[in-house]
Design a protein around this motif. Structure first.
Motif, PDB file in Angstrom:
ATOM      1  N   ARG A 133      40.029  51.538   6.343  1.00  0.00           N
ATOM      2  CA  ARG A 133      40.178  50.196   5.792  1.00  0.00           C
ATOM      3  C   ARG A 133      38.991  49.316   6.188  1.00  0.00           C
ATOM      4  O   ARG A 133      38.432  48.592   5.371  1.00  0.00           O
ATOM      5  CB  ARG A 133      41.480  49.601   6.322  1.00  0.00           C
ATOM      6  N   SER A 134      38.579  49.380   7.471  1.00  0.00           N
ATOM      7  CA  SER A 134      37.491  48.490   7.899  1.00  0.00           C
ATOM      8  C   SER A 134      36.177  48.866   7.215  1.00  0.00           C
ATOM      9  O   SER A 134      35.359  47.992   6.905  1.00  0.00           O
ATOM     10  CB  SER A 134      37.353  48.453   9.419  1.00  0.00           C
ATOM     11  N   ALA A 135      35.963  50.163   6.946  1.00  0.00           N
ATOM     12  CA  ALA A 135      34.756  50.562   6.199  1.00  0.00           C
ATOM     13  C   ALA A 135      34.817  50.005   4.772  1.00  0.00           C
ATOM     14  O   ALA A 135      33.807  49.532   4.236  1.00  0.00           O
ATOM     15  CB  ALA A 135      34.622  52.081   6.174  1.00  0.00           C
ATOM     16  N   SER A 136      35.987  50.054   4.164  1.00  0.00           N
ATOM     17  CA  SER A 136      36.133  49.499   2.806  1.00  0.00           C
ATOM     18  C   SER A 136      35.809  48.013   2.793  1.00  0.00           C
ATOM     19  O   SER A 136      35.099  47.520   1.910  1.00  0.00           O
ATOM     20  CB  SER A 136      37.560  49.724   2.282  1.00  0.00           C
ATOM     21  N   VAL A 137      36.326  47.286   3.786  1.00  0.00           N
ATOM     22  CA  VAL A 137      36.075  45.840   3.839  1.00  0.00           C
ATOM     23  C   VAL A 137      34.591  45.573   4.108  1.00  0.00           C
ATOM     24  O   VAL A 137      33.977  44.725   3.450  1.00  0.00           O
ATOM     25  CB  VAL A 137      36.971  45.171   4.909  1.00  0.00           C
ATOM     26  N   ALA A 138      33.996  46.327   5.051  1.00  0.00           N
ATOM     27  CA  ALA A 138      32.580  46.125   5.368  1.00  0.00           C
ATOM     28  C   ALA A 138      31.716  46.378   4.131  1.00  0.00           C
ATOM     29  O   ALA A 138      30.770  45.627   3.849  1.00  0.00           O
ATOM     30  CB  ALA A 138      32.158  47.038   6.520  1.00  0.00           C
ATOM     31  N   ASN A 139      32.034  47.409   3.360  1.00  0.00           N
ATOM     32  CA  ASN A 139      31.263  47.710   2.150  1.00  0.00           C
ATOM     33  C   ASN A 139      31.395  46.585   1.115  1.00  0.00           C
ATOM     34  O   ASN A 139      30.440  46.239   0.426  1.00  0.00           O
ATOM     35  CB  ASN A 139      31.716  49.031   1.536  1.00  0.00           C
ATOM     36  N   ALA A 140      32.591  46.027   1.009  1.00  0.00           N
ATOM     37  CA  ALA A 140      32.792  44.925   0.060  1.00  0.00           C
ATOM     38  C   ALA A 140      32.026  43.685   0.506  1.00  0.00           C
ATOM     39  O   ALA A 140      31.474  42.957  -0.322  1.00  0.00           O
ATOM     40  CB  ALA A 140      34.278  44.605  -0.076  1.00  0.00           C
ATOM     41  N   LEU A 141      31.973  43.442   1.799  1.00  0.00           N
ATOM     42  CA  LEU A 141      31.213  42.289   2.305  1.00  0.00           C
ATOM     43  C   LEU A 141      29.738  42.443   1.922  1.00  0.00           C
ATOM     44  O   LEU A 141      29.097  41.475   1.520  1.00  0.00           O
ATOM     45  CB  LEU A 141      31.370  42.167   3.822  1.00  0.00           C
ATOM     46  N   SER A 142      29.205  43.665   2.034  1.00  0.00           N
ATOM     47  CA  SER A 142      27.814  43.891   1.614  1.00  0.00           C
ATOM     48  C   SER A 142      27.660  43.626   0.130  1.00  0.00           C
ATOM     49  O   SER A 142      26.688  42.995  -0.300  1.00  0.00           O
ATOM     50  CB  SER A 142      27.383  45.338   1.849  1.00  0.00           C
ATOM     51  N   ALA A 143      28.613  44.123  -0.655  1.00  0.00           N
ATOM     52  CA  ALA A 143      28.517  43.947  -2.114  1.00  0.00           C
ATOM     53  C   ALA A 143      28.568  42.474  -2.504  1.00  0.00           C
ATOM     54  O   ALA A 143      28.013  42.077  -3.530  1.00  0.00           O
ATOM     55  CB  ALA A 143      29.646  44.714  -2.805  1.00  0.00           C
ATOM     56  N   ALA A 144      29.228  41.656  -1.670  1.00  0.00           N
ATOM     57  CA  ALA A 144      29.390  40.232  -1.995  1.00  0.00           C
ATOM     58  C   ALA A 144      28.255  39.373  -1.441  1.00  0.00           C
ATOM     59  O   ALA A 144      28.221  38.158  -1.663  1.00  0.00           O
ATOM     60  CB  ALA A 144      30.725  39.740  -1.428  1.00  0.00           C
ATOM     61  N   ALA A 145      27.309  39.985  -0.760  1.00  0.00           N
ATOM     62  CA  ALA A 145      26.327  39.232   0.030  1.00  0.00           C
ATOM     63  C   ALA A 145      25.568  38.164  -0.761  1.00  0.00           C
ATOM     64  O   ALA A 145      25.346  37.063  -0.249  1.00  0.00           O
ATOM     65  CB  ALA A 145      25.327  40.193   0.673  1.00  0.00           C
ATOM     66  N   THR A 146      25.198  38.473  -1.990  1.00  0.00           N
ATOM     67  CA  THR A 146      24.376  37.498  -2.712  1.00  0.00           C
ATOM     68  C   THR A 146      25.192  36.287  -3.168  1.00  0.00           C
ATOM     69  O   THR A 146      24.640  35.223  -3.404  1.00  0.00           O
ATOM     70  CB  THR A 146      23.709  38.145  -3.949  1.00  0.00           C
ATOM     71  N   ALA A 147      26.500  36.430  -3.267  1.00  0.00           N
ATOM     72  CA  ALA A 147      27.330  35.338  -3.780  1.00  0.00           C
ATOM     73  C   ALA A 147      27.885  34.427  -2.691  1.00  0.00           C
ATOM     74  O   ALA A 147      28.274  33.296  -2.964  1.00  0.00           O
ATOM     75  CB  ALA A 147      28.489  35.922  -4.591  1.00  0.00           C
ATOM     76  N   VAL A 148      27.927  34.914  -1.463  1.00  0.00           N
ATOM     77  CA  VAL A 148      28.673  34.216  -0.412  1.00  0.00           C
ATOM     78  C   VAL A 148      27.732  33.775   0.703  1.00  0.00           C
ATOM     79  O   VAL A 148      26.822  34.511   1.087  1.00  0.00           O
ATOM     80  CB  VAL A 148      29.771  35.160   0.153  1.00  0.00           C
ATOM     81  N   ASP A 149      27.977  32.560   1.239  1.00  0.00           N
ATOM     82  CA  ASP A 149      27.189  32.070   2.387  1.00  0.00           C
ATOM     83  C   ASP A 149      27.900  32.422   3.696  1.00  0.00           C
ATOM     84  O   ASP A 149      29.117  32.600   3.727  1.00  0.00           O
ATOM     85  CB  ASP A 149      27.038  30.545   2.308  1.00  0.00           C
ATOM     86  N   ASP A 150      27.129  32.441   4.775  1.00  0.00           N
ATOM     87  CA  ASP A 150      27.675  32.821   6.083  1.00  0.00           C
ATOM     88  C   ASP A 150      28.878  31.981   6.508  1.00  0.00           C
ATOM     89  O   ASP A 150      29.789  32.482   7.159  1.00  0.00           O
ATOM     90  CB  ASP A 150      26.584  32.695   7.161  1.00  0.00           C
TER      91      ASP A 150
END
Ligand code: CTP
Ligand code: MG
Length: 230
Positions: free
Chosen positions: A83-100
């Motif tokens: 599960r945590s790998a899935s979430v981490a991968n999604a965070l990378s995929a969202a990187a350009t849209a989301v601010d820190d």
């Protein structure tokens, strides 16, 4: 004003549920189970976008029509082995849209009964929190420690014990950093804790339970049918 985003990890196989079809696609009141988790997040006005994380070889998603969920939904086929790998991968995929500093709410595909009331309480209570937190409920039952013969070895104290639910809400930057270093937990909060922070517990209720075994579907259906939401 900080923005809110959601990630729904849905790349598990549902091994405890069993069967050919993964748990998140099991039928619940005429729709796949995951539909209800996604609908609750898409319906929430303050959430701008919802990423659903699917396994790279998912062959079930395309068999359903998701258009009624609207424009907020985005699929990423980058689920990992945990599960945590899935979430981490999604965070990378969202990187350009989301601010820190933006908030990210991570919600299980298998919690279909999340209410708008609990979702609003979570966002409101954490709005100014420096760490973030999660929906949770204080343990109600008496706790027994089992021995190897399934006899009670002792009764454990339930003082101060809470059951963690989702959504779990943390800032994008913090969540990305802690998941990179502490990937072995079963929820986001445990990675945040391992990094030395104390996530806030926001009281929810038992209706937001996780569907784990086949018998849980009936309970979920009863809760959804009995609910009137605006
Ligand atoms: N999940 C995921 N990627 C994984 C494992 C789990 O995205 N590699 C997701 C599941 O799809 C689910 C959520 O994490 O929405 C919570 O996991 P859980 O309820 O444990 O689901 P499964 O892992 O599918 O079930 P089981 O543990 O019984 O195999
Ligand atoms: Mg699992």
């Amino acid at each position: 004003m900080l923005r809110h985003y959601a990630i729904v990890p849905a790349a598990g196989s549902g091994s405890r549920f069993g069967g050919e079809t993964p748990k998140q696609y099991q039928a619940l009141a005429g729709r796949p189970l995951i539909y209800y988790s996604l609908a609750a997040l898409c319906r929430c006005q303050r959430i701008e976008r919802v990423w659903v994380v699917l396994s790279p070889d998912d062959r079930w998603w395309r068999q359903h029509d998701w258009t009624s969920l609207g424009h907020k939904l985005e699929t990423v086929f980058c689920g990992g082995s945990s599960r945590s790998a899935s979430v981490a991968n999604a965070l990378s995929a969202a990187a350009t849209a989301v601010d820190d500093d933006d908030w990210v709410l991570v919600h299980d595909a298998a919690r279909p009964c999340l209410s708008q009331a609990n979702l609003t309480t979570l966002c409101d209570e954490l709005a100014d929190d420096p760490v973030g937190g999660l929906l949770a409920v204080p343990l109600a039952d008496t706790l027994k420690r089992a021995d190897e013969h399934l006899r009670v070895a002792r009764t454990e104290s339930r003082d101060g014990l809470w059951q963690a639910q989702t959504p779990q809400m943390f800032r994008y930057g913090l969540l990305t950093r802690v998941l990179a270093e502490h990937a072995d937990g079963t929820d986001e909060a445990s990675a945040v804790e391992a990094a030395g922070f104390r996530p806030r517990l926001v009281r929810g209720d038992a209706s937001n339970f996780k569907v784990t075994y086949p018998a849980d579907l009936l309970l979920a259906e009863l809760i959804l049918k009995g609910r009137v939401e605006p």
